[in-house]
Enzyme design. Sequence first.
Site, PDB file in Angstrom:
ATOM      1  N   ARG A  63       0.804  -1.224   0.000  1.00  0.00           N
ATOM      2  CA  ARG A  63       0.000   0.000   0.000  1.00  0.00           C
ATOM      3  C   ARG A  63       0.831   1.266   0.000  1.00  0.00           C
ATOM      4  NH1 ARG A  63      -2.623  -3.945   1.927  1.00  0.00           N
ATOM      5  NH2 ARG A  63      -0.653  -4.346   2.933  1.00  0.00           N
ATOM      6  N   THR A  64       1.829   1.312   0.890  1.00  0.00           N
ATOM      7  CA  THR A  64       2.527   2.582   1.069  1.00  0.00           C
ATOM      8  C   THR A  64       3.247   2.966  -0.227  1.00  0.00           C
ATOM      9  OG1 THR A  64       2.754   2.081   3.401  1.00  0.00           O
ATOM     10  CG2 THR A  64       4.119   3.853   2.549  1.00  0.00           C
ATOM     11  N   LYS A 114      26.837  -3.090  -0.179  1.00  0.00           N
ATOM     12  CA  LYS A 114      28.308  -2.925  -0.195  1.00  0.00           C
ATOM     13  C   LYS A 114      28.792  -2.125   1.006  1.00  0.00           C
ATOM     14  CE  LYS A 114      28.312  -2.579  -5.259  1.00  0.00           C
ATOM     15  NZ  LYS A 114      28.632  -1.669  -6.381  1.00  0.00           N
ATOM     16  N   ARG A 120      11.516   3.978   3.452  1.00  0.00           N
ATOM     17  CA  ARG A 120      11.066   3.040   4.502  1.00  0.00           C
ATOM     18  C   ARG A 120      12.276   2.254   4.975  1.00  0.00           C
ATOM     19  NH1 ARG A 120       5.942  -1.003   4.481  1.00  0.00           N
ATOM     20  NH2 ARG A 120       5.018   0.960   5.115  1.00  0.00           N
ATOM     21  N   HIS A 168       5.289   6.038  11.651  1.00  0.00           N
ATOM     22  CA  HIS A 168       4.713   5.907  10.306  1.00  0.00           C
ATOM     23  C   HIS A 168       3.751   7.094  10.140  1.00  0.00           C
ATOM     24  CE1 HIS A 168       3.577   4.257   6.592  1.00  0.00           C
ATOM     25  NE2 HIS A 168       3.306   3.013   6.923  1.00  0.00           N
TER      26      HIS A 168
HETATM   27  C1  NCD Z   1       1.889  -1.126   8.218  1.00  0.00           C
HETATM   28  C2  NCD Z   1       3.374  -0.858   8.264  1.00  0.00           C
HETATM   29  O1  NCD Z   1       4.113  -1.109   7.337  1.00  0.00           O
HETATM   30  O2  NCD Z   1       3.759  -0.376   9.317  1.00  0.00           O
HETATM   31  N1  NCD Z   1       1.288  -1.148   6.994  1.00  0.00           N
HETATM   32  C3  NCD Z   1       1.149  -0.002   6.258  1.00  0.00           C
HETATM   33  O3  NCD Z   1       2.067   0.739   6.028  1.00  0.00           O
HETATM   34  N2  NCD Z   1      -0.083   0.266   5.792  1.00  0.00           N
HETATM   35  C4  NCD Z   1       1.449  -2.191   9.143  1.00  0.00           C
HETATM   36  C5  NCD Z   1       2.124  -3.516   9.137  1.00  0.00           C
HETATM   37  O4  NCD Z   1       3.091  -3.770   8.430  1.00  0.00           O
HETATM   38  O5  NCD Z   1       1.637  -4.356   9.886  1.00  0.00           O
END
Ligand code: NCD
Length: 291
Positions: A49-50, A79, A100, A128
Amino acid sequence: MKHIIKSDQFTKDNIESLFDLANKFKSSPIQENLKNKLIGTLFYEPSTRTRWSFETAILKLGGQIVSMEMANNSSSSKKGESLKDTLKVCSQYVDALIVRHPENGVIEQAAEYADCPVINAGSGSQEHPTQALIDLYTISNEIGITSDLKIMFTGDLNNSRTIKSLLKLIKNYNFKILANPSSGLACNFHYPGSVSYYYDKEIYHQLPDIDILYMTRHQSERDNAKGNFTFKINYELAETMKKYAIIMHPLPRNEEIDPSTDANPRAVYFKQVKNGLWIRMALLYQILNNN
Ligand code: NCD
């Protein structure tokens, strides 16, 4: 330059104007505000999703993308390059970076090195911010934000970065916080008000009384995420909740939400997914639009 790093950088006023903007994109989703902008995505952890919602948001705003998934294997971190150096380098090419990372705190530090805005797309078990904004926007759209709302968090409270980031936003609104951690996955929330904990079967007595049930999966990819589910929702249990209560989940879900729940009108987790697009368009617009 404006980074998006932690959810508590957003004030009530920021949140309101962001939600207004998200509403505008919802009613008119194809724009050209990021024409001539190039945005990089660097993901050191899996994502559906993200990454897709950010990339979709960029394309809908007329921008372009350079994307690196599984950056832990495919970037120079393999590396031995530090995230600081990688961000310094990648920021020479693009107008913003969406990152991320599995470790706590490193995006926050590395952002200082980048020569462009950095957006935290999930770091470790603590932050997040963009998901937290999506979650609050969903609450606002579905039931409205009022100070007496009761929200119950369930599942892997220890590792959920979405819950911790959302708590930082809702402390502005004085929600009542309830928690039902899976066994072995409890966590003391840093929240200015009191948090009421309910264990095992105690949660069933609370269901008819709460406005928001916010569920999370067990984050089995993290070392300290070994626990047992004490609570799972299904269609019938959802029916015991208030008519206008909502069931949220940042997704991906595992066994904590039975698929029968999807047909219950209280289930809004797929609406959260869609709202991700409008909120991320609004955030990108705020950072990058220079018209
Ligand atoms: C979450 C995350 O990556 O923190 N999902 C998200 O970004 N929608 C939740 C998860 O991974 O459980």
